[in-house]
Design a protein around this motif. Structure first.
Motif, PDB file in Angstrom:
ATOM      1  N   ALA A 108       0.820  -1.216   0.000  1.00 43.88           N
ATOM      2  CA  ALA A 108       0.000   0.000   0.000  1.00 43.88           C
ATOM      3  C   ALA A 108       0.850   1.261   0.000  1.00 43.88           C
ATOM      4  N   PHE A 109       2.053   1.207  -0.573  1.00 41.76           N
ATOM      5  CA  PHE A 109       2.900   2.392  -0.631  1.00 41.76           C
ATOM      6  C   PHE A 109       2.385   3.355  -1.701  1.00 41.76           C
ATOM      7  N   PRO A 110       2.667   4.652  -1.561  1.00 45.10           N
ATOM      8  CA  PRO A 110       2.170   5.631  -2.541  1.00 45.10           C
ATOM      9  C   PRO A 110       2.801   5.423  -3.914  1.00 45.10           C
ATOM     10  N   THR A 111       2.159   5.966  -4.927  1.00 40.35           N
ATOM     11  CA  THR A 111       2.585   5.730  -6.308  1.00 40.35           C
ATOM     12  C   THR A 111       3.944   6.347  -6.623  1.00 40.35           C
ATOM     13  N   ASP A 112       4.362   7.386  -5.884  1.00 38.44           N
ATOM     14  CA  ASP A 112       5.668   7.977  -6.177  1.00 38.44           C
ATOM     15  C   ASP A 112       6.814   7.154  -5.597  1.00 38.44           C
ATOM     16  N   ASN A 113       6.492   6.069  -4.884  1.00 41.03           N
ATOM     17  CA  ASN A 113       7.509   5.130  -4.397  1.00 41.03           C
ATOM     18  C   ASN A 113       6.851   3.758  -4.260  1.00 41.03           C
ATOM     19  N   GLU A 114       6.311   3.296  -5.369  1.00 45.43           N
ATOM     20  CA  GLU A 114       5.438   2.125  -5.363  1.00 45.43           C
ATOM     21  C   GLU A 114       6.115   0.877  -4.814  1.00 45.43           C
ATOM     22  N   HIS A 115       7.399   0.699  -5.106  1.00 45.18           N
ATOM     23  CA  HIS A 115       8.106  -0.505  -4.660  1.00 45.18           C
ATOM     24  C   HIS A 115       9.014  -0.228  -3.466  1.00 45.18           C
ATOM     25  N   GLY A 116       8.692   0.797  -2.704  1.00 48.11           N
ATOM     26  CA  GLY A 116       9.485   1.097  -1.516  1.00 48.11           C
ATOM     27  C   GLY A 116       9.274   0.121  -0.383  1.00 48.11           C
ATOM     28  N   ASP A 117       8.294  -0.774  -0.522  1.00 46.26           N
ATOM     29  CA  ASP A 117       8.020  -1.764   0.525  1.00 46.26           C
ATOM     30  C   ASP A 117       8.724  -3.086   0.237  1.00 46.26           C
ATOM     31  N   THR A 118       9.929  -3.025  -0.304  1.00 44.41           N
ATOM     32  CA  THR A 118      10.649  -4.240  -0.678  1.00 44.41           C
ATOM     33  C   THR A 118      11.671  -4.679   0.364  1.00 44.41           C
ATOM     34  N   TYR A 119      11.773  -3.950   1.464  1.00 40.22           N
ATOM     35  CA  TYR A 119      12.794  -4.251   2.468  1.00 40.22           C
ATOM     36  C   TYR A 119      12.204  -5.016   3.647  1.00 40.22           C
ATOM     37  N   GLY A 120      13.094  -5.478   4.511  1.00 44.08           N
ATOM     38  CA  GLY A 120      12.650  -6.189   5.696  1.00 44.08           C
ATOM     39  C   GLY A 120      11.927  -5.270   6.663  1.00 44.08           C
ATOM     40  N   PRO A 121      11.010  -5.798   7.467  1.00 42.99           N
ATOM     41  CA  PRO A 121      10.199  -4.945   8.350  1.00 42.99           C
ATOM     42  C   PRO A 121      11.013  -4.206   9.401  1.00 42.99           C
ATOM     43  N   LEU A 122      12.151  -4.759   9.806  1.00 40.32           N
ATOM     44  CA  LEU A 122      12.930  -4.087  10.841  1.00 40.32           C
ATOM     45  C   LEU A 122      13.586  -2.812  10.330  1.00 40.32           C
ATOM     46  N   LEU A 123      13.761  -2.698   9.028  1.00 44.73           N
ATOM     47  CA  LEU A 123      14.291  -1.445   8.492  1.00 44.73           C
ATOM     48  C   LEU A 123      13.316  -0.306   8.766  1.00 44.73           C
ATOM     49  N   TYR A 124      12.041  -0.551   8.517  1.00 46.03           N
ATOM     50  CA  TYR A 124      11.041   0.495   8.751  1.00 46.03           C
ATOM     51  C   TYR A 124      10.896   0.786  10.243  1.00 46.03           C
ATOM     52  N   LEU A 125      11.044  -0.253  11.064  1.00 48.49           N
ATOM     53  CA  LEU A 125      10.969  -0.046  12.510  1.00 48.49           C
ATOM     54  C   LEU A 125      12.081   0.885  12.987  1.00 48.49           C
ATOM     55  N   ALA A 126      13.264   0.766  12.385  1.00 50.35           N
ATOM     56  CA  ALA A 126      14.389   1.608  12.795  1.00 50.35           C
ATOM     57  C   ALA A 126      14.132   3.083  12.506  1.00 50.35           C
ATOM     58  N   GLY A 133      23.116 -15.468  22.325  1.00 54.19           N
ATOM     59  CA  GLY A 133      21.764 -14.962  22.159  1.00 54.19           C
ATOM     60  C   GLY A 133      21.743 -13.605  21.485  1.00 54.19           C
ATOM     61  N   ALA A 134      22.567 -12.690  21.988  1.00 55.34           N
ATOM     62  CA  ALA A 134      22.636 -11.357  21.390  1.00 55.34           C
ATOM     63  C   ALA A 134      23.195 -11.424  19.978  1.00 55.34           C
ATOM     64  N   ARG A 135      24.183 -12.288  19.784  1.00 58.96           N
ATOM     65  CA  ARG A 135      24.770 -12.442  18.449  1.00 58.96           C
ATOM     66  C   ARG A 135      23.722 -12.903  17.445  1.00 58.96           C
ATOM     67  N   GLY A 136      22.899 -13.858  17.838  1.00 52.40           N
ATOM     68  CA  GLY A 136      21.854 -14.344  16.945  1.00 52.40           C
ATOM     69  C   GLY A 136      20.798 -13.298  16.659  1.00 52.40           C
ATOM     70  N   ALA A 137      20.377 -12.577  17.703  1.00 56.01           N
ATOM     71  CA  ALA A 137      19.346 -11.557  17.512  1.00 56.01           C
ATOM     72  C   ALA A 137      19.831 -10.450  16.587  1.00 56.01           C
ATOM     73  N   LEU A 138      21.074 -10.013  16.763  1.00 55.31           N
ATOM     74  CA  LEU A 138      21.602  -8.912  15.961  1.00 55.31           C
ATOM     75  C   LEU A 138      21.877  -9.334  14.522  1.00 55.31           C
ATOM     76  N   ALA A 139      22.431 -10.534  14.331  1.00 58.89           N
ATOM     77  CA  ALA A 139      22.687 -11.008  12.968  1.00 58.89           C
ATOM     78  C   ALA A 139      21.379 -11.185  12.205  1.00 58.89           C
ATOM     79  N   ALA A 140      20.360 -11.715  12.884  1.00 61.89           N
ATOM     80  CA  ALA A 140      19.054 -11.864  12.230  1.00 61.89           C
ATOM     81  C   ALA A 140      18.440 -10.503  11.930  1.00 61.89           C
ATOM     82  N   ALA A 141      18.633  -9.542  12.834  1.00 63.54           N
ATOM     83  CA  ALA A 141      18.095  -8.200  12.597  1.00 63.54           C
ATOM     84  C   ALA A 141      18.721  -7.571  11.358  1.00 63.54           C
TER      85      ALA A 141
END
Length: 557
Positions: free
Chosen positions: A263-281, A370-378
């Motif tokens: 549902a991204f706007p037409t001036d950046n239609e494919h801007g939703d191609t990244y992982g969800p954590l990028l937008y969270l940041a 644990g932290a290593r796994g969480a950060l690498a996955a992020a």
């Protein structure tokens, strides 16, 4: 000093060898900065003018279903030729002055569909591309590490290779992809081989000092100056390309509880191609500087790019401090600040420093599974290209006690990160849409910025073979005899990320940031935990600085 002067001369020759390097060559005017006409020719007249251009006629004649489509954009007529049919693609574009009917630009081939391949001045990085800024940064990046007593030292070649990506960028800025693209591949191959050689060397070479041409405290002062420079350029002269815009849009959707994908706007239609954590940041920045619903100056994107950049600087300093004390930490932070591509990325408002920072944090947390796994996955759930490093990080340190416990903790960290990402992605969107908008879109994406996309044909077969080799390498590295310390971990992670870039179709210069900080750790801390030698110009070498033993959390395993 003669050797230092010769190496400096090589750097300058390499950078100025490309014609009109980094300067605004004579090329068609960017339509985004065109003056608005007071009167206008009609649509039919604009299309008739376009049809008279020989290259457009050839593009239309190549397919019987071809057609023209025109629109007014930025005060000008944009007439595009399309191939027609089910897989219709753009084959030409003509930009026409509506007041006079004069043809301002004509583009065919991949430059018709990809405006970023046209070399518009300032489209990426703006004033950072000025020769006096770029060349100065290249010299500052190389010069402190020149060892006049050992002119053939391999580190000199390493630094020149990292600077040599600038030659490719110079041709890219002049819309010459025929030269810019093939230059990148051998440089990436060198990086992969060099980092893999460091990481797969089971017994590190004897500890040796890192000679510096100037005292390391000078580099500390220079680092603060360079940080101020990059922040100032970002505020005064930076722009935000679609990548940074995507982050702000996604953050706005998360903050307001709306669907993230599809549902991204037409001036950046494919801007939703990244992982969800990028937008969270981006959410904290978007909450402070809310998105206004359009592609304006986007202060949230500027702030986010600067924040991710500063995170890399801080993490490099902390990692170097743990390995060898504040001397190495300062050197690593300085090298990041002096390499011009990091400023280029920040001044373009991109977020490629974010996965780099997360990978650095995972390396810093090497002793905590644990932290290593969480950060690498992020990192992999911001930019998916980082996912292949997971097997390497999963098996780091397993030769020590508590192997099963370490694997369990690593898996728990990965699952926690994946659970957060899944909650963000699937809260309002079905899995099929998420796949189609992210990996599904990226897998099928074509682009002329790699040898695979530029040449096509049989090159695609070679690409498939090399992709299989890279996957095999990423999966096999954890089981190969290798260097087991943090430097080895950084080297092999950097080799994997560079190899992934080598075999992808869509590539851009800001992606270099993914492996660059890991390469710094491998190249500058790789020989062992020795001292740093700082000496004034022409003076005899001082005694090695105090050597710090590696801290437990950073070096175990």
């Amino acid at each position: 000093m003669r050797s230092a002067a010769r190496l400096l001369a090589v750097v300058l020759v390499v950078l100025f060898a490309a014609p009109a390097a980094f300067a605004a060559a004579e090329r068609p005017l960017d339509p985004a900065v065109a003056p608005v006409a007071t009167r206008s020719i009609e649509r039919s007249e604009a299309e008739a003018i376009a049809r008279r251009i020989p290259s457009v006629r050839r593009a239309l004649a190549a397919n019987p279903d071809s057609y023209l489509a025109s629109e007014r954009r930025n005060g000008r007529w944009s007439v595009k030729a399309w191939s027609g049919g089910r897989s219709s693609r753009q084959t030409a574009e003509v930009i026409i002055d509506p007041a006079t009917g004069r043809v301002l630009e004509t583009w065919t081939g991949f430059q018709a569909a990809w405006s970023m391949a046209r070399g518009y001045p300032g489209a990426f990085g703006r004033s950072v591309n000025a020769p006096w800024i770029w060349v100065t940064l290249c010299v500052l990046f190389v010069l402190p590490f020149v060892d006049p007593r050992r002119p053939l030292r391999l580190l000199h070649l390493d630094l020149l290779v990292l600077v040599a990506f600038s030659v490719s960028l110079a041709f890219f800025n002049n819309a010459n992809l025929g030269l810019s693209v093939p230059i990148v591949a051998p440089l990436l191959i060198y990086v992969v081989v060099r980092l893999a050689a460091i990481g797969l060397r089971r017994t590190p070479r004897p500890a040796a000092g890192l000679p510096l041409l100037v005292p390391w405290r000078w580099l500390a002062a220079a680092t603060f100056f360079l940080i101020g420079l990059r922040l100032g350029l970002n505020i005064v002269d930076g722009n935000v390309i679609d990548v940074g815009y995507s982050g702000v849009i996604g953050a706005d959707r998360l903050a307001h509880g709306r669907e993230l994908y599809g549902a991204f706007p037409t001036d950046n239609e494919h801007g939703d191609t990244y992982g969800p954590l990028l937008y969270l940041a981006y959410v904290p920045f978007e909450l402070i500087w809310p998105w206004q619903g359009r592609w304006d100056d986007l202060p949230a994107a500027h702030a986010a790019a600067a924040g991710f950049d500063l995170a890399c600087i801080a993490l490099l300093f902390q990692l170097g401090r743990r390995l060898r004390g504040p001397e190495l930490g300062t050197v690593l932070a300085y090298a990041w600040c002096a390499w011009p591509f990091t400023v280029y990325a920040t001044n373009s408002g991109v977020n490629d420093a974010l996965p780099a920072a997360l990978i650095l944090a995972a390396v810093l947390a090497a002793a905590r599974p644990g932290a290593r796994g969480a950060l690498a996955a992020a990192a992999g759930l911001t930019k998916f290209a980082a996912l292949p490093v997971l097997p390497l990080f999963a098996t780091h340190g397993l030769e020590f006690r508590g192997r099963l416990r370490g694997l369990a903790l690593f898996a728990a960290g990965v699952m926690l990160t994946c659970a957060i990402a899944a909650l963000l992605a699937f809260a309002h969107t079905d899995p099929r849409t998420v796949w189609d908008r992210t990996l599904g879109f990226q897998i099928d994406r074509d682009a002329p910025f790699s040898v695979w996309g530029l040449y096509g044909g049989g090159w695609k077969i070679g690409q498939g073979i090399l992709q299989a080799v890279v996957v095999l390498f990423a999966c096999a590295v954890p089981f190969l005899p290798r260097r087991r310390d943090v430097v080895g971990l950084a080297a092999l992670a950097g080799a994997i990320l560079a190899a992934v870039q080598l075999v992808t179709t869509y590539w851009f210069y800001t992606y270099l940031l993914w492996f660059f900080p890991l390469a710094l750790v491998a190249l500058l801390a790789g020989p062992g935990v020795g001292g740093l030698t700082g000496r004034a110009w022409g003076a005899a070498a001082r005694a090695p600085a105090r050597s710090h033993p590696p801290a437990g959390p950073a070096s175990s395993g």
